[in-house]
Motif scaffolding. Structure first.
Motif, PDB file in Angstrom:
ATOM      1  N   LEU A 136      45.042  52.706  32.928  1.00  0.00           N
ATOM      2  CA  LEU A 136      46.034  52.314  31.923  1.00  0.00           C
ATOM      3  C   LEU A 136      46.510  53.560  31.199  1.00  0.00           C
ATOM      4  CD1 LEU A 136      43.625  49.763  31.434  1.00  0.00           C
ATOM      5  CD2 LEU A 136      45.757  48.954  30.535  1.00  0.00           C
ATOM      6  N   ASP A 137      47.794  53.795  31.243  1.00  0.00           N
ATOM      7  CA  ASP A 137      48.407  54.952  30.603  1.00  0.00           C
ATOM      8  C   ASP A 137      49.083  54.448  29.333  1.00  0.00           C
ATOM      9  OD1 ASP A 137      49.256  57.515  30.227  1.00  0.00           O
ATOM     10  OD2 ASP A 137      50.316  57.669  32.135  1.00  0.00           O
ATOM     11  N   LEU A 138      48.382  54.555  28.195  1.00  0.00           N
ATOM     12  CA  LEU A 138      48.860  53.981  26.939  1.00  0.00           C
ATOM     13  C   LEU A 138      49.473  55.076  26.061  1.00  0.00           C
ATOM     14  CD1 LEU A 138      45.827  51.623  26.257  1.00  0.00           C
ATOM     15  CD2 LEU A 138      47.936  51.123  27.489  1.00  0.00           C
ATOM     16  N   ALA A 139      50.725  55.398  26.340  1.00  0.00           N
ATOM     17  CA  ALA A 139      51.397  56.483  25.622  1.00  0.00           C
ATOM     18  C   ALA A 139      51.481  56.197  24.123  1.00  0.00           C
ATOM     19  CB  ALA A 139      52.791  56.696  26.203  1.00  0.00           C
ATOM     20  N   HIS A 140      51.696  54.939  23.744  1.00  0.00           N
ATOM     21  CA  HIS A 140      51.855  54.596  22.328  1.00  0.00           C
ATOM     22  C   HIS A 140      50.577  54.855  21.534  1.00  0.00           C
ATOM     23  CE1 HIS A 140      49.918  51.012  23.921  1.00  0.00           C
ATOM     24  NE2 HIS A 140      49.604  50.681  22.676  1.00  0.00           N
ATOM     25  N   ALA A 141      49.421  54.846  22.215  1.00  0.00           N
ATOM     26  CA  ALA A 141      48.137  55.087  21.547  1.00  0.00           C
ATOM     27  C   ALA A 141      47.567  56.464  21.874  1.00  0.00           C
ATOM     28  CB  ALA A 141      47.131  54.013  21.953  1.00  0.00           C
ATOM     29  N   SER A 142      48.297  57.249  22.644  1.00  0.00           N
ATOM     30  CA  SER A 142      47.828  58.568  23.103  1.00  0.00           C
ATOM     31  C   SER A 142      46.458  58.456  23.770  1.00  0.00           C
ATOM     32  CB  SER A 142      47.777  59.567  21.945  1.00  0.00           C
ATOM     33  OG  SER A 142      49.066  59.810  21.444  1.00  0.00           O
ATOM     34  N   GLN A 143      46.331  57.451  24.654  1.00  0.00           N
ATOM     35  CA  GLN A 143      45.082  57.215  25.365  1.00  0.00           C
ATOM     36  C   GLN A 143      45.355  56.913  26.843  1.00  0.00           C
ATOM     37  OE1 GLN A 143      43.000  53.960  23.525  1.00  0.00           O
ATOM     38  NE2 GLN A 143      42.590  55.086  21.643  1.00  0.00           N
ATOM     39  N   SER A 144      44.379  57.270  27.665  1.00  0.00           N
ATOM     40  CA  SER A 144      44.339  56.856  29.059  1.00  0.00           C
ATOM     41  C   SER A 144      43.020  56.122  29.258  1.00  0.00           C
ATOM     42  CB  SER A 144      44.407  58.060  29.999  1.00  0.00           C
ATOM     43  OG  SER A 144      45.639  58.715  29.864  1.00  0.00           O
ATOM     44  N   HIS A 145      43.069  54.938  29.869  1.00  0.00           N
ATOM     45  CA  HIS A 145      41.868  54.150  30.128  1.00  0.00           C
ATOM     46  C   HIS A 145      41.618  54.125  31.636  1.00  0.00           C
ATOM     47  CE1 HIS A 145      42.009  51.667  26.157  1.00  0.00           C
ATOM     48  NE2 HIS A 145      42.555  52.857  25.992  1.00  0.00           N
ATOM     49  N   VAL A 146      40.423  54.515  32.047  1.00  0.00           N
ATOM     50  CA  VAL A 146      40.050  54.521  33.452  1.00  0.00           C
ATOM     51  C   VAL A 146      38.870  53.563  33.614  1.00  0.00           C
ATOM     52  CG1 VAL A 146      39.368  55.916  35.429  1.00  0.00           C
ATOM     53  CG2 VAL A 146      40.794  56.931  33.636  1.00  0.00           C
ATOM     54  N   ILE A 147      39.090  52.480  34.365  1.00  0.00           N
ATOM     55  CA  ILE A 147      38.090  51.426  34.519  1.00  0.00           C
ATOM     56  C   ILE A 147      37.682  51.315  35.985  1.00  0.00           C
ATOM     57  CG2 ILE A 147      37.573  48.976  34.171  1.00  0.00           C
ATOM     58  CD1 ILE A 147      38.039  50.552  31.544  1.00  0.00           C
ATOM     59  N   PHE A 148      36.378  51.320  36.233  1.00  0.00           N
ATOM     60  CA  PHE A 148      35.804  51.190  37.567  1.00  0.00           C
ATOM     61  C   PHE A 148      35.168  49.806  37.717  1.00  0.00           C
ATOM     62  CE2 PHE A 148      35.937  55.656  36.659  1.00  0.00           C
ATOM     63  CZ  PHE A 148      36.078  56.306  37.872  1.00  0.00           C
ATOM     64  N   LEU A 149      35.188  49.268  38.922  1.00  0.00           N
ATOM     65  CA  LEU A 149      34.404  48.074  39.200  1.00  0.00           C
ATOM     66  C   LEU A 149      32.939  48.476  39.296  1.00  0.00           C
ATOM     67  CD1 LEU A 149      36.555  46.242  41.893  1.00  0.00           C
ATOM     68  CD2 LEU A 149      36.209  45.565  39.518  1.00  0.00           C
ATOM     69  N   ALA A 150      32.045  47.581  38.878  1.00  0.00           N
ATOM     70  CA  ALA A 150      30.612  47.839  38.962  1.00  0.00           C
ATOM     71  C   ALA A 150      29.913  46.574  39.438  1.00  0.00           C
ATOM     72  CB  ALA A 150      30.058  48.274  37.607  1.00  0.00           C
ATOM     73  N   ALA A 151      29.116  46.692  40.487  1.00  0.00           N
ATOM     74  CA  ALA A 151      28.342  45.564  41.005  1.00  0.00           C
ATOM     75  C   ALA A 151      26.990  45.555  40.314  1.00  0.00           C
ATOM     76  CB  ALA A 151      28.170  45.687  42.511  1.00  0.00           C
ATOM     77  N   MET A 152      26.705  44.489  39.580  1.00  0.00           N
ATOM     78  CA  MET A 152      25.423  44.387  38.886  1.00  0.00           C
ATOM     79  C   MET A 152      24.316  44.107  39.890  1.00  0.00           C
ATOM     80  SD  MET A 152      26.661  42.241  35.509  1.00  0.00           S
ATOM     81  CE  MET A 152      25.000  42.108  34.830  1.00  0.00           C
ATOM     82  N   GLU A 153      23.154  44.750  39.680  1.00  0.00           N
ATOM     83  CA  GLU A 153      21.993  44.570  40.556  1.00  0.00           C
ATOM     84  C   GLU A 153      21.213  43.307  40.204  1.00  0.00           C
ATOM     85  OE1 GLU A 153      21.480  46.444  43.095  1.00  0.00           O
ATOM     86  OE2 GLU A 153      22.380  48.391  42.715  1.00  0.00           O
ATOM     87  N   SER A 154      21.388  42.835  38.973  1.00  0.00           N
ATOM     88  CA  SER A 154      20.766  41.597  38.514  1.00  0.00           C
ATOM     89  C   SER A 154      21.595  41.083  37.344  1.00  0.00           C
ATOM     90  CB  SER A 154      19.315  41.840  38.073  1.00  0.00           C
ATOM     91  OG  SER A 154      19.273  42.334  36.757  1.00  0.00           O
ATOM     92  N   PRO A 155      21.406  39.818  36.935  1.00  0.00           N
ATOM     93  CA  PRO A 155      22.197  39.296  35.819  1.00  0.00           C
ATOM     94  C   PRO A 155      21.657  39.683  34.444  1.00  0.00           C
ATOM     95  CG  PRO A 155      20.819  37.573  36.720  1.00  0.00           C
ATOM     96  CD  PRO A 155      20.617  38.768  37.594  1.00  0.00           C
TER      97      PRO A 155
END
Length: 197
Positions: A109-128
């Motif tokens: 997410l390139d959020l120019a209005h907030a001067s932020q970049s958000h980088v999100i990865f998928l993660a597989a949980m090993e247990s709940p």
């Protein structure tokens, strides 16, 4: 511009002023004595979207902003840290889960209005199981119909969750680039391909 103004030079201690330095085209903080220029840059927010079976893990924030609202485990990337390593660290700190993180980002997410970049990865949980840290009141798994949509902390998290559940219907999780401007306009680019964790 910083949320808190810079008042004094970190090099010599003299007051600073806002002005456009010679040869520049942006207003900066500039020391009135030694001329040191203080550049302000966007922040990187890194995190994961943890998944267990058909559910996603969300953390209820124990800190401001949006204390008490639900979000993904994410936070500021540290200096000399890759986005992936930062996302894994933030996930461990905020959710306290065992997981495998994807090699490549799922959403940028390139959020120019907030001067932020958000980088999100998928993660597989090993247990709940989750053992959230001090920045989270709790961490819980939600199916799509269980998500408290009116209690999601940030618009960006809402967007990521909706993209994920749409992708989950097909089993294809392409890379999504989202560019958001102050006027509220979104540009969404999806790069097809099946990313796995």
């Amino acid at each position: 511009m910083s949320k808190k103004p810079i008042l004094f030079c970190t090099q010599c201690g003299a007051p600073v002023e806002r002005k456009i330095p010679e040869g520049d085209d942006h207003e900066r903080y500039v020391c009135t004595a030694c001329g040191e220029i203080f550049y302000e840059n966007p922040l990187n927010i890194v995190g994961t979207l943890p998944v267990w079976e058909d559910r996603v893990l969300l953390c209820r924030r124990a800190i401001d902003p949006r204390k008490g609202y639900w979000t993904l485990p994410a936070g500021h990337q540290e200096m000399k840290e890759t986005t992936r390593d930062g996302a894994a660290r933030e996930t461990q700190e905020e959710a306290g889960i065992d997981f495998r993180i994807a090699d490549e980002p799922y959403v940028y997410l390139d959020l120019a209005h907030a001067s932020q970049s958000h980088v999100i990865f998928l993660a597989a949980m090993e247990s709940p199981e989750a053992n959230p840290g001090p920045e989270s009141f709790e961490a819980r798994l939600f199916s799509e119909d269980e998500i408290p949509w009116d209690k999601i902390a940030f618009n960006s998290v809402d967007k990521i969750l909706r993209l994920y559940f749409e992708d989950a219907k097909t089993g294809n999780f392409p890379f999504h680039y989202i560019e958001r401007h102050k006027q509220g306009k979104n540009l969404i680019i999806t790069i097809e391909g099946v990313f796995s964790i």
